[in-house]
Design a protein around this motif. Structure first.
Motif, mmCIF file in Angstrom:
data_model
loop_
_atom_site.group_PDB
_atom_site.id
_atom_site.type_symbol
_atom_site.label_atom_id
_atom_site.label_comp_id
_atom_site.label_asym_id
_atom_site.label_seq_id
_atom_site.Cartn_x
_atom_site.Cartn_y
_atom_site.Cartn_z
ATOM 1 N N GLY A 71 11.142 9.748 -9.048
ATOM 2 C CA GLY A 71 9.831 9.222 -8.648
ATOM 3 C C GLY A 71 9.321 9.919 -7.403
ATOM 4 O O GLY A 71 10.088 10.195 -6.484
ATOM 5 N N CYS A 72 8.027 10.213 -7.395
ATOM 6 C CA CYS A 72 7.489 11.053 -6.311
ATOM 7 C C CYS A 72 6.169 10.538 -5.744
ATOM 8 O O CYS A 72 5.572 11.177 -4.900
ATOM 9 C CB CYS A 72 7.276 12.469 -6.828
ATOM 10 N N GLY A 73 5.709 9.383 -6.195
ATOM 11 C CA GLY A 73 4.342 8.974 -5.857
ATOM 12 C C GLY A 73 4.122 8.603 -4.411
ATOM 13 O O GLY A 73 3.032 8.782 -3.888
ATOM 14 N N GLU A 74 5.127 8.068 -3.766
ATOM 15 C CA GLU A 74 4.910 7.525 -2.426
ATOM 16 C C GLU A 74 5.520 8.364 -1.315
ATOM 17 O O GLU A 74 5.206 8.173 -0.146
ATOM 18 C CB GLU A 74 5.491 6.105 -2.362
ATOM 19 N N ALA A 75 6.403 9.297 -1.680
ATOM 20 C CA ALA A 75 7.177 10.045 -0.684
ATOM 21 C C ALA A 75 6.305 10.602 0.437
ATOM 22 O O ALA A 75 6.613 10.443 1.620
ATOM 23 C CB ALA A 75 7.942 11.176 -1.376
ATOM 24 N N GLY A 76 5.218 11.249 0.057
ATOM 25 C CA GLY A 76 4.367 11.898 1.067
ATOM 26 C C GLY A 76 3.849 10.919 2.099
ATOM 27 O O GLY A 76 3.794 11.223 3.300
ATOM 28 N N ALA A 77 3.467 9.727 1.634
ATOM 29 C CA ALA A 77 2.917 8.728 2.552
ATOM 30 C C ALA A 77 4.004 8.074 3.389
ATOM 31 O O ALA A 77 3.727 7.539 4.459
ATOM 32 C CB ALA A 77 2.152 7.658 1.767
ATOM 33 N N ILE A 78 5.237 8.112 2.904
ATOM 34 C CA ILE A 78 6.360 7.506 3.629
ATOM 35 C C ILE A 78 6.871 8.448 4.717
ATOM 36 O O ILE A 78 7.100 8.054 5.848
ATOM 37 C CB ILE A 78 7.503 7.163 2.644
ATOM 38 N N GLY A 79 7.026 9.713 4.342
ATOM 39 C CA GLY A 79 7.695 10.649 5.248
ATOM 40 C C GLY A 79 6.809 11.252 6.322
ATOM 41 O O GLY A 79 7.317 11.719 7.341
ATOM 42 N N GLY A 131 3.784 -2.351 -15.514
ATOM 43 C CA GLY A 131 2.760 -1.570 -14.836
ATOM 44 C C GLY A 131 3.294 -0.531 -13.871
ATOM 45 O O GLY A 131 4.482 -0.208 -13.863
ATOM 46 N N THR A 132 2.374 -0.046 -13.055
ATOM 47 C CA THR A 132 2.672 1.118 -12.235
ATOM 48 C C THR A 132 2.508 0.812 -10.761
ATOM 49 O O THR A 132 1.427 0.436 -10.316
ATOM 50 C CB THR A 132 1.750 2.281 -12.657
ATOM 51 N N TYR A 133 3.605 0.939 -10.022
ATOM 52 C CA TYR A 133 3.642 0.793 -8.560
ATOM 53 C C TYR A 133 5.045 1.198 -8.145
ATOM 54 O O TYR A 133 5.953 1.318 -8.976
ATOM 55 C CB TYR A 133 3.350 -0.665 -8.133
ATOM 56 N N GLY A 134 5.222 1.390 -6.850
ATOM 57 C CA GLY A 134 6.568 1.680 -6.361
ATOM 58 C C GLY A 134 7.177 2.933 -6.979
ATOM 59 O O GLY A 134 8.392 3.014 -7.143
ATOM 60 N N TYR A 140 13.290 11.203 5.428
ATOM 61 C CA TYR A 140 12.912 9.902 4.884
ATOM 62 C C TYR A 140 13.800 9.657 3.681
ATOM 63 O O TYR A 140 14.334 10.586 3.071
ATOM 64 C CB TYR A 140 11.428 9.859 4.458
ATOM 65 N N ILE A 141 13.951 8.376 3.372
ATOM 66 C CA ILE A 141 14.514 8.028 2.067
ATOM 67 C C ILE A 141 13.625 6.945 1.492
ATOM 68 O O ILE A 141 13.019 6.161 2.218
ATOM 69 C CB ILE A 141 15.975 7.576 2.147
ATOM 70 N N GLU A 142 13.522 6.958 0.209
ATOM 71 C CA GLU A 142 12.667 6.003 -0.474
ATOM 72 C C GLU A 142 13.512 5.302 -1.529
ATOM 73 O O GLU A 142 14.512 5.847 -1.981
ATOM 74 C CB GLU A 142 11.513 6.768 -1.137
ATOM 75 N N ALA A 143 13.090 4.104 -1.916
ATOM 76 C CA ALA A 143 13.727 3.441 -3.053
ATOM 77 C C ALA A 143 12.638 3.182 -4.074
ATOM 78 O O ALA A 143 11.677 2.498 -3.785
ATOM 79 C CB ALA A 143 14.372 2.130 -2.625
ATOM 80 N N CYS A 144 12.769 3.799 -5.246
ATOM 81 C CA CYS A 144 11.734 3.674 -6.273
ATOM 82 C C CYS A 144 12.270 2.856 -7.439
ATOM 83 O O CYS A 144 13.469 2.775 -7.669
ATOM 84 C CB CYS A 144 11.336 5.037 -6.831
ATOM 85 N N GLY A 145 11.341 2.333 -8.217
ATOM 86 C CA GLY A 145 11.730 1.660 -9.443
ATOM 87 C C GLY A 145 12.627 0.480 -9.158
ATOM 88 O O GLY A 145 13.747 0.374 -9.656
ATOM 89 N N ILE A 146 12.116 -0.413 -8.364
ATOM 90 C CA ILE A 146 12.879 -1.586 -7.912
ATOM 91 C C ILE A 146 13.539 -2.276 -9.112
ATOM 92 O O ILE A 146 12.900 -2.546 -10.116
ATOM 93 C CB ILE A 146 11.974 -2.527 -7.098
ATOM 94 N N ALA A 147 14.850 -2.542 -9.001
ATOM 95 C CA ALA A 147 15.632 -3.013 -10.145
ATOM 96 C C ALA A 147 17.037 -3.377 -9.679
ATOM 97 O O ALA A 147 17.386 -3.093 -8.543
ATOM 98 C CB ALA A 147 15.709 -1.884 -11.165
ATOM 99 N N TYR A 171 0.874 -1.167 0.000
ATOM 100 C CA TYR A 171 0.000 0.000 0.000
ATOM 101 C C TYR A 171 0.916 1.223 0.000
ATOM 102 O O TYR A 171 1.904 1.242 0.734
ATOM 103 C CB TYR A 171 -0.918 -0.013 1.225
ATOM 104 N N ARG A 172 0.617 2.186 -0.809
ATOM 105 C CA ARG A 172 1.437 3.396 -1.015
ATOM 106 C C ARG A 172 2.646 3.499 -0.077
ATOM 107 O O ARG A 172 2.515 3.875 1.078
ATOM 108 C CB ARG A 172 0.568 4.640 -0.901
ATOM 109 N N GLY A 173 3.793 3.172 -0.600
ATOM 110 C CA GLY A 173 5.026 3.189 0.200
ATOM 111 C C GLY A 173 5.554 1.791 0.437
ATOM 112 O O GLY A 173 6.731 1.525 0.229
ATOM 113 N N ALA A 174 4.677 0.892 0.918
ATOM 114 C CA ALA A 174 4.958 -0.545 0.938
ATOM 115 C C ALA A 174 6.302 -0.912 1.548
ATOM 116 O O ALA A 174 7.291 -1.077 0.851
ATOM 117 C CB ALA A 174 4.878 -1.118 -0.480
ATOM 118 N N GLY A 175 6.372 -1.027 2.844
ATOM 119 C CA GLY A 175 7.615 -1.411 3.506
ATOM 120 C C GLY A 175 8.471 -0.211 3.860
ATOM 121 O O GLY A 175 9.053 -0.150 4.941
#
Lengths: 788, 261
Positions: A741-749, A544-547, A462-469, A371-375
């Motif tokens: 990537g900026c989609g989850e930052a707000g929900a994470i931080g 698709g779109t996530y993360g 906060y730090i986020e990791a986007c675009g898992i790869a 769910y938005r941020g996920a982990g």
């Protein structure tokens, strides 16, 4: 000067015209000729043995087309899990079967038992009421720690226990971390709960299955964030339909937040039933069904220890987390508390030793997944809360303690297996402190006090990791999917461009931001570029779109495809201008020959590609269309600093957010307005988690918060006007756009900012409160102020 | 929902007749509780008798002496806009959301007597009279526990009459999800004494806090209730707050209502 188009311009979201005028075409708007309606009979007990499901009376009822039960799905596969985690002893996780409809047992309230298909939804519901169920209720497994005790009731009888896996990361660090903590000057410990959430996108899930007996083609219309993934999972693992005989269409989708990534039972059931019954079958989730059948989020119970030397330098972090998997493994569930959580435990800080232990547990609850941020919100919350607590215990200013430990040199390899490519954490913190007028806080607090309120300030990073790869690495980590993205750039004869992307837009604004990139690359107007997505028949195989991956991965694939197109167009232009290909330049939609006044327009070249009269046919093919698949070299690492100011009413415990500021480093930015909107939405969901949202079960596994009467979603008046800044930009070093990537930052931080602020407010009034579990409802805050 | 017939009479007599014949019928006000109940298939009346077509049951009227009369089928939005009476228009303006306020009616709310609804507190504190097609019922006799009232089968609330009051105020503390009253306290100062009615808090539904009334009769100030104990034996305890928390809120909100009145 703000740009009026291309990269960096706040172009208005073109998709909003249809969304805001009721012209969107959502899955529920799609009606297939001859369709019947499905209703799912769901378990009303959390755990039970199915003795019998008698559909004879129901089958005879008016309008009933057919009724399917678990027995009808015995010949097909179960819902697959897309990630296999290996435990700390090198053993694979325990992976239970996940039948499309319950077989033998029901394992959570909402577990589907039978699918009734009828001429109308009301007829289907009436027939479902006539199904005679004999279910022997079993004790519900609810508490994660109790679920792991010897002799505990098992959710899955064929597994050895309720433990999915016991994961250690990095296992080789375990003893060194223990030693460092033992010998440290000071250790701050915090135990906390990361509350279970329900995603609640505005549009509930819908599935329409259709089957053409003449061609043996199946089509599924579904509310999905990744139609190609659904095609692969459902076709290959569940129903045995080859991909060339299965089309999955995810049209306009009204929000997902992760909950629409996964392959759900209803999708397979509708597709299967359409063939079995010879009728298109439509199912639309009610909101009540969504609460008990959409994958939930979070639900971690954690103990974190932070060891420091006398100066407050971080020496080691040790965490112990129980992560709720629910009754079955949802598509990507095992990866969330592990690879999307453990890898982020370094945060923005240079802690040399980290050990993360996660026990994933089966319980009689709805499956939990991203769910938005996920982990990453779970990692950020515990880390930024324990640092705040440590600052108080050490008598160090919480911002100074963070600054003292910031990572400042990049690339930086953390002790938890990831390498941050770039960042500037002091810069975002500097900007934040400037925005929030930190020196003025004392005066604001005094003013609140004069009004009988307690004021608190919470600051965190906060730090986020986007675009898992990249795919080959995540494959080693247990992913059963690739994590590239695809795009086809098709140029029409008259110069317009259509981009078919594997990324899916369900609110993110791709139809606006993606064309901005193409417009810049070619030098044409954005209106000449169209984005096509969401249909496996049109777009190349995409993930698709996530993360927060779309612009970083999907956008990069689009750039690569566009580069191929431009290279070919240059060859054509060179031919038309009788010049050398190496001398051709493309700018503002004109091809020119360096050092001459020769030029040919983009449209002339594209026309030549499709009307190849004057064309080097012996050297290049006609046409102008290219596809690229892009597999990133690394994650991207957005980071930032957030601040929240609250007022607490000491009489009632009610928290009101007075201000919220977010400074984010997203690298390069395509559309600042869309980025602002993404941050606003993430902040609303983070504030929702911190103050309002809570998915609660009773001890028997009944869902207490099964509707909006009891599940509190943030409303407009629950959130402040945000101060959002993304002027600090360290571009990503490994993708062509330099984006993160900026989609989850707000929900994470944001959750730690809110809780830090409330704890600060209570401490200011002398309350010995070091932590309150989310959501910080008035009742919980009042209770904390009054001794718990 | 199950199938049902819908009647929309224009006169009270016709509605009463429909509700008392042999067809199993249920009166429908604004439908803000009944319609969701039907959608969930938790009720299955053969017929609904809508009261919203009866013009004589609508409107807000104030006489020169300060008495306020509100038709039973008057929406919350209309009360919010027209009730020139202390505490009442603010109360109506904060029920639900605009969609609820433009559909929901005062008669429907009172007949349902949801333990967290706002109107019961106002009616009880203001010593209003509930007028039905058959009789007049004093507020003290009307509310008989959560979802229970003095109404007989087929009896319709045609109007509610609020006597003139010196001053009054309603304090509502929101349940964060539903935004019903987690606790709501209506304080009214009448010529013959103070009445304090509490909604949202008790398993018995709306009630009068007599100890607070007594104290406020002597000294109409927030301090008068500060030292009182709220009986918490029957308080609702749920996801959104314990009985002890609700009891605490009763006291806090009573003080605030007095201060604001």
């Amino acid at each position: 000067m703000p740009k009026d188009g291309g990269i960096g311009a706040s172009s208005k979201r073109r998709e909003d015209v249809r969304f805001l005028t009721g012209k969107g075409r959502y899955t529920d708007d799609i009606n297939v000729n001859g369709q019947a309606y499905a209703y799912f009979l769901r378990s009303d007990v959390a755990h039970g043995k199915i003795n019998s499901v008698d559909t004879s009376a129901a089958s005879a009822m008016e309008g009933v087309v057919g009724i399917l039960t678990g027995a009808d799905f015995e010949g097909v596969g179960g819902l697959p899990c897309g990630w296999q985690v290996t435990d700390r002893h090198g053993q694979p996780m325990q992976e239970p079967a996940h039948p499309v409809l319950a077989q033998g047992k029901v394992r959570h309230v909402g577990d589907p038992i039978a699918m009734v298909v009828a001429e109308s939804l009301e007829q289907a519901r009436s027939a479902a009421e006539a199904i005679e169920l004999d279910i022997e209720e079993l004790p519900a497994v609810m508490d994660m720690k109790a679920a792991l005790a010897d002799g505990a009731t098992k959710v899955h009888d064929d597994l050895t226990s309720n433990l999915c896996y016991d994961w250690g990361f990095v296992e080789e660090n375990r003893e060194a971390v223990d030693e460092a903590i033992k010998g440290a000057h000071h250790v701050t410990t915090l135990e906390l709960v990361n509350n279970r959430l329900v995603a609640n996108p505005m549009e509930p899930r819908v599935a329409v299955g259709d089957y053409n007996a003449a061609t043996d083609d199946s089509t599924l219309y579904t509310t999905s964030q990744n139609p190609h993934v659904i095609r692969l999972l459902m076709g290959a693992f569940v129903l045995g339909i080859p991909e060339h005989k299965l089309r999955v269409i995810a049209p306009d989708v009204g929000g997902g937040f992760g909950s629409k990534i996964y392959h759900y039972a209803e999708e397979a059931a509708c597709t299967f039933a359409a063939k079995q019954l010879g009728r298109p079958v439509k199912w639309t989730s009610s909101r009540s069904e969504a609460f008990m059948s959409d994958a939930h989020g979070r639900d971690h119970v954690t103990k974190i220890e932070l060891a420091m030397d006398a100066e407050g330098n971080f020496l080691a972090i040790r965490t112990d987390t129980h992560a709720n998997m629910g009754a079955y493994l949802s598509t990507f569930a095992p990866s969330i508390p592990t690879w999307l959580h453990g890898t982020l435990m370094a945060g923005n800080y240079k802690t040399p030793l980290i050990y993360v232990n996660v026990k994933a547990v089966f319980t009689n609850t709805v499956p939990v997944d991203a769910y938005r941020g996920a982990g990453r919100p779970e990692a950020t919350f515990q880390l930024e809360r324990v640092i705040d607590k440590a600052a108080r215990e050490m008598g160090i200013d919480p911002v100074e303690l963070r600054r003292k430990n910031f990572i400042t040199e990049f690339p930086y390899a953390t002790p938890v297996a990831v390498e941050y490519d770039t960042g500037d954490y002091h810069a975002t913190m500097d900007k934040l402190e400037e925005i929030i007028d930190r020196p003025g806080f004392a005066a604001r607090r005094a003013e609140s006090e004069a009004n009988g309120k307690l004021r608190g300030l919470g600051i965190n990073c906060y730090i986020e990791a986007c675009g898992i790869a990249p795919s080959n690495l995540v494959g080693q980590l247990g992913a059963r999917a690739g994590l590239y993205e695809s795009a086809t750039v098709r140029v029409n004869a008259t110069g317009g461009v259509v981009v078919m992307t594997g990324s899916h837009s369900h609110g993110q604004g791709h139809e606006t931001s993606f064309p901005q990139v193409i417009a810049d690359m070619i030098g044409i107007d954005e209106s000449q570029v169209e984005i096509v997505h969401g249909d496996t028949a049109n777009a190349p195989m995409g993930m698709g779109t996530y993360g927060s991956r779309s612009i970083a991965v999907g956008g990069s694939a689009m750039v690569r495809a566009a580069e191929k197109v431009i290279n070919k167009a240059k060859k054509i232009a060179a031919h038309l201008m009788e010049a050398s290909e190496g001398d051709i330049e493309l700018k503002d939609g004109q091809f020119t020959v360096a050092g001459t006044d020769k030029s040919v327009a983009w449209g002339d070249v594209t026309l030549a590609a499709y009307v190849p009269h004057n064309y080097p046919l012996e050297e290049i093919e006609p046409g102008l269309e290219e596809t690229a698949f892009y597999d990133p070299a690394n994650f991207t690492y957005p980071a930032g600093a957030y601040a929240c100011e609250v007022e607490v009413d000491p009489e009632t415990g009610k928290v009101e957010i007075q201000s919220f500021a977010a400074t984010d480093d997203f690298g390069n930015i395509i559309n600042p307005m869309i980025v602002d909107g993404q941050v606003h939405g993430g902040l609303a969901q983070g504030i929702g988690q911190a103050l309002l949202e809570n998915c609660a079960y009773d001890e028997n596994g009944q869902l207490l918060s099964g509707s909006y009467m009891d599940y509190a979603m943030p409303r407009a008046d629950d959130v402040p006007f945000y101060q959002v800044d993304h002027s600090c930009q360290t571009p990503c070093t490994h993708n062509p756009l330099g984006v993160k990537g900026c989609g989850e930052a707000g929900a994470i931080g944001s959750p730690p900012s809110v809780v830090n602020a409330v704890v600060d407010a209570l401490q200011s009034a002398g309350h010995d409160v070091t932590h309150i579990d989310m959501p910080l409802t008035p009742a919980r805050v009042w209770s904390a102020m009054n001794g718990g | 929902m199950y199938e049902f017939d819908l009647e929309r009479p224009t006169r009270v007599e016709d509605a009463v007749k429909l509700l008392s014949d042999s067809v199993e019928s249920q009166p429908l006000g604004g439908g803000q509780t009944l319609i969701p109940t039907l959608k969930q298939r938790l009720a299955s009346p053969e017929r609904l008798v809508s009261l919203t077509g009866i013009d004589s049951m609508k409107g807000v009227f104030t006489d020169r002496g300060g008495t306020l009369r509100i038709g039973g089928a008057t929406t919350h939005a209309e009360v919010a806009a027209k009730a020139a009476y202390p505490g009442l228009s603010e109360l109506a303006a904060n029920i639900g959301d605009p969609a609820v306020r433009n559909r929901g009616t005062i008669g429907g709310s009172l007949a349902n007597n949801d333990p967290a609804a706002c109107y019961p507190a106002a009616v009880l504190a203001l010593n209003a009279t509930i007028g039905t097609n058959a009789r007049e019922i004093a507020a003290d006799d009307f509310f008989q526990g959560m979802f229970t009232t003095a109404l007989e089968e087929g009896e319709i609330i045609t109007n509610v009459t609020f006597p003139a009051v010196r001053t009054a105020n309603y304090q509502k503390f929101l349940q964060p999800a539903s935004r019903f009253a987690l606790v709501g306290v209506f304080v009214a100062k009448h010529d013959d004494g103070v009445r304090v009615a509490v909604t949202g808090a008790s398993n018995d539904g709306v009630f009068r806090w007599s100890a607070a009334e007594e104290a406020l009769n002597g000294d109409f100030s927030p301090d008068a209730v500060a030292g009182l104990d709220v009986p918490d034996g029957d308080m609702i305890s749920d996801l959104h707050g314990s009985g002890a928390y609700r009891a605490h809120l009763v006291k806090v909100l009573t003080g605030r209502a007095v201060a604001a009145a």
